[in-house]
Design a protein around this motif. Structure first.
Motif, PDB file in Angstrom:
ATOM      1  N   GLU A 256       9.946   0.501 -21.256  1.00 43.48           N
ATOM      2  CA  GLU A 256      10.983   1.088 -22.198  1.00 43.48           C
ATOM      3  C   GLU A 256      12.188   1.631 -21.354  1.00 43.48           C
ATOM      4  O   GLU A 256      13.337   1.418 -21.605  1.00 43.48           O
ATOM      5  CB  GLU A 256      10.508   1.779 -23.359  1.00 43.48           C
ATOM      6  N   TYR A 260      15.908   0.126 -21.131  1.00 41.84           N
ATOM      7  CA  TYR A 260      17.069   1.123 -21.604  1.00 41.84           C
ATOM      8  C   TYR A 260      18.001   0.945 -20.119  1.00 41.84           C
ATOM      9  O   TYR A 260      19.120   0.874 -20.455  1.00 41.84           O
ATOM     10  CB  TYR A 260      16.812   2.533 -21.817  1.00 41.84           C
ATOM     11  N   ARG A 264      21.877  -0.672 -19.847  1.00 43.45           N
ATOM     12  CA  ARG A 264      23.161  -0.069 -19.334  1.00 43.45           C
ATOM     13  C   ARG A 264      24.115  -0.810 -18.567  1.00 43.45           C
ATOM     14  O   ARG A 264      25.007  -0.638 -18.215  1.00 43.45           O
ATOM     15  CB  ARG A 264      22.947   1.041 -18.805  1.00 43.45           C
ATOM     16  N   TRP A 278      19.187  -5.121 -26.014  1.00 42.21           N
ATOM     17  CA  TRP A 278      18.484  -3.698 -25.989  1.00 42.21           C
ATOM     18  C   TRP A 278      18.333  -3.445 -27.541  1.00 42.21           C
ATOM     19  O   TRP A 278      17.257  -2.943 -28.145  1.00 42.21           O
ATOM     20  CB  TRP A 278      18.965  -2.588 -25.409  1.00 42.21           C
ATOM     21  N   CYS A 322      16.880  -7.792 -21.503  1.00 42.83           N
ATOM     22  CA  CYS A 322      17.430  -6.474 -21.011  1.00 42.83           C
ATOM     23  C   CYS A 322      17.396  -6.237 -19.393  1.00 42.83           C
ATOM     24  O   CYS A 322      18.234  -5.914 -18.749  1.00 42.83           O
ATOM     25  CB  CYS A 322      16.738  -5.399 -21.770  1.00 42.83           C
TER      26      CYS A 322
END
Length: 333
Positions: A256, A260, A264, A278, A322
Motif C-alpha cells: 500500500e 501511494y 503520486r 489509486w 499504480c
C-alpha cells in the motif's frame, strides 16, 4: 441334592432373596471381584475402569473438528488471527461453490497481466543493453522515458498470483465432507496469498524505488532502509507457512505504501492515470477487507466469499497500475 422348594417358598425367594442377591453381586462387581448370581460365576471389570473409558470416549468426541458455522463470529476471527483457518464457512451449496471457483479466475488474469509486463520489461532491457554496446541489433524505438525495473521480481509476482488462483480453485473444489483435506487446502490457500503478498511488496517497492531513484527521491540501493527491507522479506519467508495471515497483512501494508507513492507520479509522465488508479484501488481494497471480515461475521449471507475474490483481484489489478504504470508493450525488434 438340594431339595426343590415348594411354590410358596419360590415366591418368598423371588420377593426376598433376589434383591439381596442382585445387590451383593453389583457391589462385588463394582469392586472388581467375582460374584455368584444364581450359582453362576460372573466377572466384570472394575467400575472405575468403566467410568474412565466413558470419560475418554466423551473427550475424544469433544476433540472432533467443530463445524465453523457453529462457532461464534469472534471465535472464527480469533482462529484466523492465530493462523488456524480450519475448513472455512464457504461452499455451503452448489451455487456458492460454482461462484467461488469462477471468481478465482481473475487472479489468473492478474498474473497474466504481470507476466506480460515482465516479458516486455525484459525485452526493453535487452534492447537497451544492445544499444549501449553498439551492437546495432536493438529497436530504434527504445523508450528511455520508462525507468528500468526488475523483470525477475515482476515475473515472480505474476506466477505467485497464478498460484493464488490455483490454490483457491483447489480449495473450493474440495468436498465439505473431507474436513481434513479442506483444512489442508485452506492453509495452502492462505500460504499462497502470503507468498504472493511478499512478492508484491518486493516487486512494487522495487518499481517505485527505481522510478524515484531517477528523481533522487529515495536513498541509494545500499542504504539502511533497503537493507532493512531485504531482512524483513527474508525473515517472513519461513513465517508464511505458520502465520500466513500476519505475513499477508504486513506485506500488504508495504504494498500500500508503494501504491501511494506510485500514485503520486514520482519521476513519471502518467501521473493522472496513476492517481485515478489509486482511487479505484483504495475503493476495491476497502471493499475486499469488508467482505473478508463480513464472511466470518455473517456466514449465512450468500456470495460474500465470491465478492471478496472479485474485489481482491480488482485491488491487485489497480495497484499494479499504480506501481508499474500503464502497460506499454515492447517494440518489435
Amino acid at each position: 441334592v438340594n431339595e426343590v422348594p415348594s411354590g410358596s417358598d419360590v415366591a418368598a425367594e423371588s420377593t426376598t432373596e433376589k434383591p439381596c442377591c442382585y445387590a451383593s453381586a453389583i457391589r462385588a462387581m463394582g469392586r472388581g471381584a467375582d460374584a455368584r448370581l444364581f450359582g453362576a460365576a460372573v466377572t466384570a471389570p472394575p467400575l472405575n475402569d468403566i467410568v474412565q473409558l466413558s470419560l475418554a470416549a466423551r473427550a475424544s468426541a469433544d476433540d472432533a473438528p467443530m463445524d465453523p458455522r457453529a462457532k461464534t463470529a469472534k471465535a472464527r476471527l480469533r482462529d484466523l488471527a492465530t493462523s488456524e483457518p480450519g475448513t472455512g464457512v464457504a461452499d455451503r451449496n452448489a451455487l456458492e461453490r460454482c461462484a467461488n471457483v469462477a471468481t478465482s479466475a481473475p487472479f489468473f488474469l492478474c498474473g497474466r497481466d504481470v507476466l506480460r509486463r515482465a516479458a516486455a520489461e525484459k525485452q526493453r532491457r535487452i534492447e537497451r543493453d544492445w544499444r549501449d554496446r553498439g551492437l546495432g541489433l536493438h529497436s530504434t524505438r527504445v523508450d528511455d522515458s520508462l525507468p528500468p525495473m526488475d523483470h525477475e521480481k515482476m515475473r515472480r509476482l505474476g506466477w505467485a498470483l497464478v498460484g493464488v488462483g490455483v490454490a483457491a480453485a483447489a480449495y473450493h473444489l474440495a468436498p465439505r465432507s473431507k474436513r481434513a483435506l479442506r483444512t489442508t487446502l485452506r492453509r495452502v490457500d492462505y500460504t499462497a496469498i502470503a507468498l504472493a503478498s511478499m512478492a508484491a511488496s518486493d516487486a512494487y517497492g522495487d518499481a517505485v524505488g527505481a522510478r524515484a531513484a531517477r528523481a533522487s527521491v529515495v536513498p541509494r540501493r545500499g542504504s539502511t532502509i533497503v537493507r532493512l527491507h531485504r531482512v524483513v522479506t527474508d525473515a517472513t519467508v519461513a513465517a508464511s507457512v505458520k502465520f500466513p495471515l500476519l505475513v499477508s497483512a504486513a506485506h500488504c501494508a508495504l504494498s500500500e505504501v508503494a501504491f501511494y507513492r506510485g500514485a503520486r507520479g514520482e519521476g513519471c509522465n502518467d501521473d493522472r492515470l496513476r492517481a485515478a488508479a489509486w482511487r479505484k484501488h483504495a475503493a476495491c481494497a476497502g471493499a475486499a477487507g469488508f467482505f473478508f471480515v463480513a464472511e466470518e461475521v455473517w456466514p449465512d449471507f450468500p456470495l460474500l466469499h465470491a465478492a471478496w475474490h472479485v474485489t481482491g483481484a480488482a485491488a491487485m489489478r489497480t495497484g499494479t497500475t499504480c506501481a508499474f504504470g500503464e502497460h506499454v508493450p515492447a517494440s518489435p525488434g
